[in-house]
Design a protein around this motif. Structure first.
Motif, short mmCIF file in Angstrom:
data_model
loop_
_atom_site.label_atom_id
_atom_site.label_comp_id
_atom_site.label_asym_id
_atom_site.label_seq_id
_atom_site.Cartn_x
_atom_site.Cartn_y
_atom_site.Cartn_z
N GLU C 117 0.85 -1.18 0.00
CA GLU C 117 0.00 0.00 0.00
C GLU C 117 0.89 1.23 0.00
N ALA C 118 0.25 2.38 0.09
CA ALA C 118 1.01 3.61 -0.01
C ALA C 118 2.16 3.62 0.97
N GLN C 119 1.93 3.05 2.12
CA GLN C 119 2.95 3.12 3.15
C GLN C 119 2.71 2.02 4.17
N ALA C 120 3.79 1.41 4.65
CA ALA C 120 3.65 0.38 5.67
C ALA C 120 3.14 1.02 6.96
N GLN C 121 2.19 0.34 7.61
CA GLN C 121 1.61 0.90 8.81
C GLN C 121 2.16 0.22 10.05
N ARG C 122 2.12 0.96 11.14
CA ARG C 122 2.49 0.37 12.41
C ARG C 122 1.42 -0.66 12.80
N LYS C 123 1.87 -1.85 13.20
CA LYS C 123 0.94 -2.90 13.60
C LYS C 123 1.51 -3.57 14.85
N PRO C 209 13.25 5.50 7.28
CA PRO C 209 12.33 4.50 6.74
C PRO C 209 11.29 5.15 5.84
N GLN C 210 10.77 4.39 4.90
CA GLN C 210 9.76 4.83 3.94
C GLN C 210 10.20 6.16 3.34
N ASN C 211 9.35 7.20 3.53
CA ASN C 211 9.69 8.46 2.88
C ASN C 211 10.41 9.43 3.80
#
Lengths: 539, 363, 278
Positions: C117-123, C209-211
């Motif tokens: 997805e657009a961005q990995a989410q905290r889980k 991380p990510q962007n």
């Protein structure tokens, strides 16, 4: 020495006579005490604005004792540890001191800010009431114009005040304000340079805003509010149509004692609500924002709610730049349209609306009776359109917060706003118009056939019909003509137009007499309950 | 405050009451006073009868509200004076100072407010009064008299007969008006183009042509090794007060692009004739948004977009910071950079495009 | 994870839904396994003939790293490939990203990703701290990279005021003044800092991380990182708001909501009562 006997009991009377001999106040005072005000909850909305303005003055005076409107650079050394040693302007440092080193300063600051928000909110809500009930019509156009001016002057008061602490968030707002001024064709750069005393931010803007915020704008507000209230007094308040109420009279309570006491109590309530909000809800935590530095910004930078619609319009504006290829070339930046032209149009439209409507309807009469919104579908629909326009813009002003917290794409929010701005208002117009017509229809239906009782009867031929309680007197078909009054739609609303239904949320059944004024026909006699049908068990 | 247009006539067919008459009750006099103001009190009814249980109950309720006010106000004072209020980090009692003041003050004010309201609403007699508005009641005579008076005064002044007076008065007053405005306008006005300030930033080389270094917020100059690939740093002109609001248009974002992005960026640079603006994989763009002047500094290192948090303009760094979304219409100016003999970044020259929000005469 | 991924695959993957992606993943996995077997065979042969080569290029894994590799082969290999070289269009190479990156991505539950997805989410994290350390050790030994220093409290000697200044210049533009996070372009966002531990913040700064841009030790020294973390943990998170309930620290948008929902509503009810017929 001769001591004259002092008669305590007659002292007030004597004093009063003395005063009247000098100032001749007995007649005007009697008129004042006797002035009749109509009573309706919606007539108190403007008072919220008035009272929060008084709270603004009170708390604002307190704040001026401690605030230093200067952009001189100082190094903070107050008690808020996370900023100690940070270079900042004296204005920001004194705002921090107000929050942390002046006892009770924080609650004063917060009350001041909350009452500012409440002031603007109440103005808008009050304005909506005026608009949707047609209270702006002749002879009250002037007061409508003053009212809408009050919104814009309040807007300026809010913006200048918001900018004073010189914190990171308000400085960003100031930066945008300077860009807005810059965007004005031809004179933009001169205006900005003159306001800021040179290049942004300069060193003088806080002092200039300060004097505007504590002297010029409040003086203007006081003047406008005085004229506003004076005109309400002079022209007398509008009233809802109802039994005994005509275009030529005011039905209500005399100002003293009951009306004035209610006003006094309501002031205390408004003050109390502001105090509670000021203590319980943190507003504008400037200590988190740091001093204004041109390179510092925060995600979710927004202005206060009443400026947010302009922020929204700016966000939604497509990047349409107009280049004028003369000489070196000139530019009209896209910022100009949503922040200068749009507010200009809004000011023009809102002030001119009473005249536009009167012209359109060729209406030159004076109106002292309010209209129910459903009875003027076109105006109500236009109002709904304006409200939805404002709402779309305001929501777009917070679209990054919405995008973040509800996990929607930011770009999608912008597009939704752009499309919504074009689609929602016409939709709101159409829907509102239809709803108004539907309500009108139902009113007439009830007047013609009576109130639905919920009692189902089976006719001898097998059909089921609902028994209606007719409202009319019974001659002919019992049909009543619609005269702009509230039509009772439920059995327990019968007689609601009378003065005395007890109870707040639910009426306690003990209706009293409707007012009877000489020269006006009394309200239709209340239908007898027993008419509903003998033998039906009713509680 | 009173309504001037009302006349002192006795309304309708009522006879005037002699208020000196000792036989009248006080309410009779009140009613007579109201009538003189064209008010008819048509409904006046005690809500609670004196001495009833209801009255006693209401009195108690109202009194308890007032007493609550007293209590709350006292509590406010106690909190105000004795509660520990000075800021201390963490979750100490001082954090409850403002809420406690708010609650006590709010309760005190609401107590007195609702007390008064209940008093007025429940204890005072209900009434319905009807007052005539007297609109359009000004006699036509009055209008004629006032109008004629004004016209008469204008005639007496004789401006029509002696036009020179009027013209000369206007000619005299117009400059006076200008005199009133002159100090304000003259004092405030300030040339925006003084020192060419709208088109230069702190990065303009000094008189001697010495290039300005890029420094960090604490004044340290920046070396290429100070930023990792995929990193960005806010830099300022290394001059006096370079890191201050005096050079509010100078903050610059120095970005270390990843290899592939840097190549793309260089190609884009060349397309617009900025072939030598980057140094290695480093590019510097103005941090001041070309839309409304906010610091456009939300750099997404993977998409190479730069987002402005104020109005959501998005700039594509690898395409000369071209605006690709939102209201901004102009790309972020790029600062030509190089590394000096000591290994620190310097600005080759000032920005070659105008920094900051757009305005009319921007070339 | 890469920008290409975001652009090309985000939508596609979402449209196709998970099962399709997985089955394709399986197919690719099968191919990868076959390829790997062939490679191993070749490699084995090579090892036999050139005994010294591997010892020089790839020093043998330590115990923890070997454990990590075992975990990697179970959970990460699908997207990041054998030996973490990355799979085109699915997951980037992890050579050289360092332990810091693993600690952030896996320690916050962002990896393994549930879907593209657009961005990995905290889980909720899938691995225990111990397992995260082993994975990190493995990736670290693959190609080096930034490492978060030892210890759970990394801000004990941080200067809060200095950290505040650094926070406002480097962090607040995305994570907001209150640390609550904010929106980025096209569905991406800067997360709230409130659930983050010292190590996670530190790892995020190191690895970008990510962007998020990289804030390496060359740009923000370890001392300055400690300052920033101290400001976030002590002032933004631990300090109670002195002005009452903070309305989520969303700024004027919730304040505006509050004035209508609380102020105006309360006063309209009051006026209904006042003007109500008693």
């Amino acid at each position: 020495m001769k001591r004259r006997k002092f008669d305590m009991a007659s002292a007030p009377g004597k004093a009063a006579v003395g005063v009247d001999e000098r100032f001749q106040v007995a007649t005007p005072l009697r008129r004042l005490l006797n002035k009749v005000f109509p009573d309706h909850w919606s007539f108190l909305l403007g008072e919220i604005a008035l009272f929060s303005f008084i709270v603004l003055l009170l708390t604002g005076v307190f704040l001026t004792f401690f605030f230093e409107p200067s952009m001189t650079e100082v190094v903070y050394n107050g008690s808020y540890a996370p900023l100690r040693g940070t270079p900042m302007s004296a204005a920001y440092a004194s705002s921090l001191d107000l929050s942390f080193d002046v006892r009770g300063g924080l609650i004063m600051r917060q009350m001041h800010h909350w009452s500012a928000l409440l002031f603007m909110a109440a103005i808008v809500v009050h304005m909506l009431r005026i608009f949707f009930t047609g209270a702006f019509r002749k002879p009250r156009e002037t007061n409508w114009i003053i009212g809408s001016l009050l919104f814009w002057v309040g807007f300026l008061a809010g913006f200048t005040g918001y900018s004073l602490p010189d914190d990171g968030l308000s400085g960003t707002g100031l930066r945008i304000a300077s860009a807005i001024m810059l965007s004005i064709p031809v004179i933009g750069s001169w205006v900005t340079s003159s306001v800021f005393g040179g290049e942004f931010p300069g060193t003088i803007i806080i002092s200039r805003f300060y004097i505007a915020h504590v002297l010029l704008i409040p003086a203007l507000l006081v003047a406008l509010i005085s004229v506003h209230l004076g005109l309400v007094f002079k022209q007398k308040h509008t009233q809802w149509p109802g039994p005994g109420r005509t275009n030529g009279n005011v039905v209500g309570e005399r100002m003293f004692p009951r009306y004035a006491i209610k006003q006094g109590g309501f002031f205390m309530v408004v003050f109390g609500v502001i105090a509670l909000m000021g203590g319980l809800f943190q507003i504008n935590p400037i200590w988190l924002f740091g001093p204004y530095e041109a390179w510092v910004v925060s995600a979710a930078s927004q202005p206060d709610w009443y400026v947010m619609f302009l922020d929204g319009s700016t966000r939604l504006m497509p990047a349409w730049e107009i280049n004028i290829p003369i000489g070196d070339g000139y530019v009209i930046p896209p910022l100009f349209w949503p922040t200068v032209v749009l507010p200009g149009i809004l000011v023009g439209l809102s002030t001119l609306y009473p005249f536009l409507e009167a012209r359109h309807l060729k209406d030159r009469k004076s109106h002292n009776l309010l209209q129910r919104p459903r009875d003027v579908p076109a105006r109500t629909a236009v109002g709904a359109m304006a409200v939805s326009f404002f709402l779309v813009l305001t929501l777009s002003g917070a679209n990054d917060v919405i995008a973040d917290k509800f996990q929607i794409s930011l770009n999608a929010m912008t597009w939704a706003g752009r499309v919504g701005l074009l689609v929602v208002p016409p939709l709101a117009y159409y829907i509102t118009y239809r709803i108004c017509l539907g309500l009108q229809q139902h009113d007439r239906e009830v007047l013609a056939h009576g109130v639905e009782t919920g009692i189902i009867k089976r006719l001898p031929d097998g059909r089921f019909v609902e028994v209606h309680q007719p409202l009319g007197t019974g001659d002919g078909h019992g049909e009543l003509e619609y005269v702009g009054w509230v039509v009772p739609k439920k059995m327990n609303r019968l007689g609601a137009l009378g003065p005395a239904i007890r109870g707040f949320f639910y009426p306690i059944e003990k209706p009293a007499e409707a007012p009877v004024s000489p020269g006006h026909p009394p309200v239709e006699p209340r239908p007898e309950r027993e008419e509903i049908g003998s033998g039906e068990s009713r509680r | 405050m009173s309504t001037q247009t009302e006349h002192q006539k006795v309304p309708r067919s009522r006879q005037s009451v002699d208020v000196q008459d000792p036989g009248l009750t006080r309410f009779d006099i009140v009613r007579e006073g109201a009538r003189r103001d064209d008010i008819e009190i048509v409904h006046y009814e005690q809500q609670v009868l004196p001495g009833t249980k209801a009255e006693r109950r209401l009195t108690r309720t109202i009194a308890s509200m007032f007493l609550l006010t007293g209590l709350a106000a006292t509590a406010f004072l106690v909190v105000y004076i004795w509660w520990p209020w000075e800021y201390a980090p963490g979750r100490g009692g001082d954090k409850w100072y403002t809420p406690l003041l708010g609650i006590t003050l709010g309760v005190a004010l609401l107590g007195i407010g609702f007390g008064i309201l209940t008093w007025g609403k429940k204890l005072l007699p209900k009434e319905v009064s009807i007052q005539d508005r007297h609109e359009g009641a000004v006699a036509a005579d009055d209008r004629i008299i006032t109008g004629q008076t004004m016209l008469y005064m204008a005639d007496e002044l004789g401006v029509k007969r002696r036009p020179l007076l009027g013209i000369s008065l206007l000619a005299g007053l117009a400059p006076v008006g200008a005199v009133a405005a002159a100090p304000l306008v003259g004092g405030l006005i300030s040339d925006p183009h003084k020192n060419n300030q709208m088109f230069t930033t702190g990065f303009a080389p000094a008189e001697g042509g010495e290039k300005v270094r890029l420094v960090r917020e604490d004044g340290r100059p920046v070396r290429p090794a100070d930023i990792s690939a995929g990193g960005q740093i806010t830099v300022f002109p290394g001059i006096d007060h370079g890191v201050s609001n005096r050079h509010a248009d100078s903050p610059t974002l120095l970005i270390h692009l990843r290899d592939s992005d840097a190549q793309e960026s260089r190609r884009a640079n060349e397309r617009v004739g900025h072939g030598d603006y980057m140094w290695g994989n480093y590019a510097a763009f103005s941090k001041i948004c070309t839309h409304a002047g906010c610091p456009a500094s939300l750099y997404e290192q993977q998409t190479n977009r730069l987002l402005c948090p104020c109005h959501q303009s998005q700039f594509l760094i690898t395409d000369n910071a071209r605006p690709i979304f939102g209201p901004a219409s102009r790309r972020l100016p790029q600062l030509p950079i190089e590394v000096d003999a000591e290994g620190y970044f310097v600005a080759k020259s000032d920005y070659t495009e105008t920094v900051g929000p757009d305005f009319w005469e921007r070339p | 994870m890469t920008s290409d991924n975001d652009r090309r695959r985000g939508l596609l993957a979402r449209l196709r839904g998970r099962p399709a992606a997985r089955s394709r993943g399986r197919r690719r996995l099968g191919a990868a396994v076959r390829l790997l077997a062939a490679l191993m065979l070749a490699g084995g042969a090579y090892t036999v003939f050139a005994p010294g080569a591997q010892a020089q290029d790839n020093p043998p894994l330590t115990g923890a790293a070997a454990e990590g590799k075992a975990l990697f082969d179970v959970s990460c290999v699908t997207c990041h490939g054998r030996n973490a070289q990355g799979v085109e269009g699915r997951g980037p190479s992890l050579i050289g990203v360092g332990a810091a990156s693993v600690e952030f991505q896996v320690g916050t539950g962002r990896m393994p990703m549930a879907r593209q997805e657009a961005q990995a989410q905290r889980k909720p994290e899938l691995f225990t701290d111990e397992e995260v350390r082993q994975l990190a050790q493995y990736v670290q030994e693959l190609g080096g990279g930034p490492v978060v220093p030892e210890g759970d409290n990394l801000h004990s000697d941080g200067n809060i005021a200095a950290g505040g200044e650094l926070f406002r210049i480097n962090c607040s533009q995305c994570h907001a003044f209150g640390g609550g996070g904010g929106a980025l372009s096209s569905g991406k966002y800067a997360p709230s800092l409130h659930p983050a531990s010292d190590r996670q913040i530190y790892a995020a700064m190191l690895s970008g991380p990510q962007n998020m841009p990289v804030f390496g030790d060359n740009q923000i020294t370890p001392e300055q990182k400690a300052d920033i973390i101290a400001y976030i943990q002590e002032t933004l998170k631990h300090d109670q708001d002195p002005g009452g309930f903070n309305l989520g620290r969303y700024g004027p948008s919730t304040e505006g909501l509050a004035i209508f929902l609380v102020g105006i509503v309360a006063l309209v009810f009051a006026s209904l009562w006042i003007a109500g017929k008693s």
